[in-house]
Scaffold this active site. Structure first.
Site, PDB file in Angstrom:
ATOM      1  N   SER A  98       0.850  -1.184   0.000  1.00  7.46           N
ATOM      2  CA  SER A  98       0.000   0.000   0.000  1.00  7.46           C
ATOM      3  C   SER A  98       0.886   1.235   0.000  1.00  7.46           C
ATOM      4  O   SER A  98       1.993   1.215   0.551  1.00  7.46           O
ATOM      5  CB  SER A  98      -0.901   0.019   1.237  1.00  7.46           C
ATOM      6  N   TYR A 142      -1.790   0.612  10.104  1.00  9.89           N
ATOM      7  CA  TYR A 142      -1.808  -0.117   8.828  1.00  9.89           C
ATOM      8  C   TYR A 142      -0.569   0.217   7.996  1.00  9.89           C
ATOM      9  O   TYR A 142       0.080  -0.674   7.441  1.00  9.89           O
ATOM     10  CB  TYR A 142      -3.078   0.253   8.066  1.00  9.89           C
TER      11      TYR A 142
END
Length: 232
Positions: free
Chosen positions: A137, A150
């Site tokens: 990501s 995250y």
């Protein structure tokens, strides 16, 4: 007789994992798909047929990982592993100063420990020309506020992937950042926003398929990197 290629995909019941499973089956692959939601996995099996083997379970569970590896071993040859399953963490996303540490541990168990544990189980049965893809990501690269849990887990996964690639130069091992997509996880990250402008996961799958087919040097790539053909 033509060899039927086999893939293991985690997080295969929805979003990008489901879209990738569909694309591979349409291209003649066998997919061993796993996710926690057995009902959703069964829906994928109903759609894709016998070429999609549904193996429900939690990849943070060692017994489930052992079962997944045994099934992969029984297929005779494993050609692709995609660690796609991820945990976002609390929603709305908290600042790091307020992040519940028990939730942070869960994020790391799913996003960092489990992908490595899956690979430790299946690398012995991966084909000599096999491919490993860990889904990354941009939150692992950019310091977005509220994305510390995250994002730091994906940064750790990127480094883990890079070292695995250096330790196994004979294999093709990649971190792949698909970018923003219209998924349940992305909606959970922005619970009060309309994310209908984000691309559907199906539109990103061709970039990953190109990565798998072209097999550039081991590194971290984004979907945008495959807007034009990458050469080795």
């Amino acid at each position: 007789m033509t060899h039927r290629r086999t893939a293991v995909i985690t997080g295969a019941s929805a979003g990008f994992g489901r879209a990738l499973s569909r694309a591979l089956v349409q291209r003649g692959w066998r997919v061993i798909g796993t996710a926690r939601r057995a009902d959703r996995l069964e829906q994928v099996h109903a759609e894709l047929g016998a070429a999609f083997l549904a193996v429900p379970g939690d990849i943070t569970d060692p017994e489930h990982r052992a079962r997944l590896a045994a099934i992969a071993r029984d297929t005779g040859s494993l050609d692709l592993v995609v660690n796609n399953a991820s945990r976002l963490g609390p929603s709305p996303l908290p600042r790091l100063a307020d992040y519940p540490l028990d939730e942070l541990e869960r994020v790391y168990r799913t996003n960092v420990i489990a992908p490595l544990a899956v690979l430790q189980r299946v690398l012995p049965v991966l084909a000599p020309d096999g491919v490993v893809v860990n889904i990354s990501s941009d939150a692992g690269v950019e310091p977005y506020p509220q994305w510390g849990g995250y994002g730091s887990s994906k940064a750790a996964l990127d480094q883990l992937t890079a070292i695995l690639g250096a330790e196994h130069p004979d294999l093709s091992i990649y971190a792949f950042d698909p970018g923003d997509m219209r998924t349940e996880m992305h909606q959970a990250a922005f619970p009060d926003e309309d994310i209908s402008d984000r691309p559907e996961p199906e539109t990103v799958v061709p970039a990953l398929l190109r990565l798998i087919e072209e097999r550039p040097k081991n590194a971290r790539y984004t979907a945008a990197d495959f807007a034009t053909r990458i050469m080795r």
